[in-house]
Write an enzyme that holds these catalytic residues in place. Sequence first.
Site, PDB file in Angstrom:
ATOM      1  N   GLU A 175       1.007  -1.141   0.185  1.00  0.00           N
ATOM      2  CA  GLU A 175      -0.390   0.195  -0.136  1.00  0.00           C
ATOM      3  C   GLU A 175       1.004   1.956  -0.029  1.00  0.00           C
ATOM      4  OE1 GLU A 175      -2.717   2.140   3.085  1.00  0.00           O
ATOM      5  OE2 GLU A 175      -2.943   0.033   3.115  1.00  0.00           O
TER       6      GLU A 175
ATOM      7  N   ASP B 185      -4.980   9.912   8.832  1.00  0.00           N
ATOM      8  CA  ASP B 185      -3.707   9.669   9.001  1.00  0.00           C
ATOM      9  C   ASP B 185      -2.869  10.241  10.635  1.00  0.00           C
ATOM     10  OD1 ASP B 185      -3.250   7.889   7.363  1.00  0.00           O
ATOM     11  OD2 ASP B 185      -2.565   9.818   6.052  1.00  0.00           O
TER      12      ASP B 185
END
Lengths: 297, 428
Positions: free
Chosen positions: A68, A79
């Site tokens: 990824e 995030d």
Amino acid sequence: MSGGQTTSATPGATTGATTGATTGPLLDGLAAQGRAALVGYLPVGYPSVPGSVQAVRTMIDAGVDVVELGMPYTDPVMDGPVIQRAVDHALRGGTRVRDTLTAVEQVAGRGAPVLVMTYWNLVLRYGVEAYARDLAAAGGAGLITPDLVPDEAEAWIAASDAHGLDRVFLVAPSSTPERLASTVAASRGFVYAASTMGVTGERATVGSRAEQLVADTRAAGAPRVCVGLGVSRPEQAAQVASYADGVIVGSAFVRSLLDVSDEATGLDRLAEVTAALAAGVRSAQRPAGGSVDGSAR
Amino acid sequence: MSGVDSGRPVVPGQEPRLGSLATHVGPYWGDFGGRFVPEALIAALDELDTAYHKALADPAFGAELARLHRTYTGRPSPLTEVPRFAAHVGGGARVFLKREDLNHTGSHKINNVLGQALLVKRLGKSRVIAETGAGQHGVATATAAALLGLECTVYMGEEDTQRQALNVARMRLLGAEVVPVTIGTRTLKDAINEALRDWVANVETTHYLLGTVTGPHPFPEMVRDFHKLIGEEARAQLLGEIGRLPDAVAACVGGGSNAMGIFNAFLDDEGVRLFGFEAGGRGLGPGDHAARFSGGAPGVLHGARSYLLQDEDGQTIPSHSVSAGLDYPSVGPEHSWLHDIGRATYLPVSDAEAMDAFRLLCRTEGIIPAIESAHALAGAIQLGPQVGEWSDEPVVLVNLSGRGDKDVATAARWFGLLDAGDEGEGDR
């Protein structure tokens, strides 16, 4: 929209399909061996663009099954602090969207399908069709889109169909049965189950609702469900691998590259962490030749 | 509530046109709007949308909000004619200010906050989070949280906590936790990112009390509806005062909530020109301004597709404004739509023009405006003599969205009003 879970990686099956390996066949192959996949995230451009390519290669060599690759973005709302730090460094270092495509090209064909994880504005700005075309040409497998739900993804669904790319949408513990069904139907490759309500980062325990979410997502029709958010240790990886088709790890890999005296040290640490997590995934007990719920693929 | 069904009088020659702009609802305004958020938030947005529309249909909700506005906010806010200021606008214009600065907490922000805070109670949640730039929305949220017994956390860019220290203290006095955001550009944009991260993690107990007409659906529509009483009051007040509608309405546009609040009542009055004034900052080079319609292009940020300051890769370009409240790289999607269909005009006002207008209003009318609102005042001056071409007796309505107490230190430094030794780091 294809209606879902076919992994049309067959050359010529889609218009202009030049794509590299997609994730569905690989996950099915691993399931036949009785194990889940280790999916590893790293951002392009950390510590540098060539450095990140080397890091991904290290990660693949040490046992990651699916890559990824993160496109650095200025406003990464999914995030946590570890990934933000690396991404911030990558952006300040001048990492560009086209560097991601170059990186895909340089790590594709090494046995691990390469998905790009991207916030949507970067693709929108590049041009959805153009990005799909160029990602497929670079050998990419598809996209993971943390801030794009299928409801807003008409253009991406069309472009990913045209270029034979995976489209990995997320489900969350808060997803309703109706949304699980519509997200599963729109996804291709696998469905990304967020283990917890939260952002990326290492946690002491993987969300307790993850196993139920995987079961619910399968019940909604998904043949492959991978779990991310919060997995950082081998025993967690083993636990998740006992019920999911893939274990997605990000922050733990990124952290191994942070605060090191030199890049070689970082790569050594990354290899160690990867090998340990890969061993964790492989240690999970699951039946060979089919999915954990017993259905053949 | 007054914002839902205005029941406003129809002015001869100004009948609403078919296909009302004013009643347009989300999630899309043309190509703009939508919901570009993590899946984890979709259920909460659906829940909010349902609760909001149920509340609209419930007379008790409207009555409670109207009571709070009357007895707590101090509505209706007055309309003040400012002739000494108008002399500097030119064109023979009469200028009226809609005095949102006189609301409790000192800005228009309280209108939306009270509406959402009542919804939070209906949702059964116990905590609110908010983002704030200049601090006005944070203060309003902390106020409503105290009033209704909600836990409150406010995210604020570290740079903004420094330039708006007074409002940080106000929020803390009101019982809110203020979290300085130290990542990214350390301004409003990053405060929103942090609030979204908090919301994703705590959505079961927490409502994100978003402060402007942007974000994912239903926020742009809902926040507009909570603010549209600004325009409805002003419209009725002007009709009562001078018996006619204004020729132009001017408002500053950061996210765009005060502007949408005053524009809405005039959207279907084709004879009323609508002007939004953005932060032109130090100039229109990248990173020097927050003029999305001059230097931006459509893109996605914070859950909505709208005009956005972005580079050729789609990365957000940092914005700048002397006003923390206008220092935002995107804008509410309805504004983008009004821009593209030509219903409203958006123009940049520089830091210097805004500060000149700030001083002018202080000295001609005895009103210290928020620096945000000073952009609207400067915009009215920028319209200049051309207003005389629109009418024999031109009338300009300016939304004075907030008061300038919080900006006194910035203004004092800007104009060199501090004694030697008192002056900190200048904003200039």
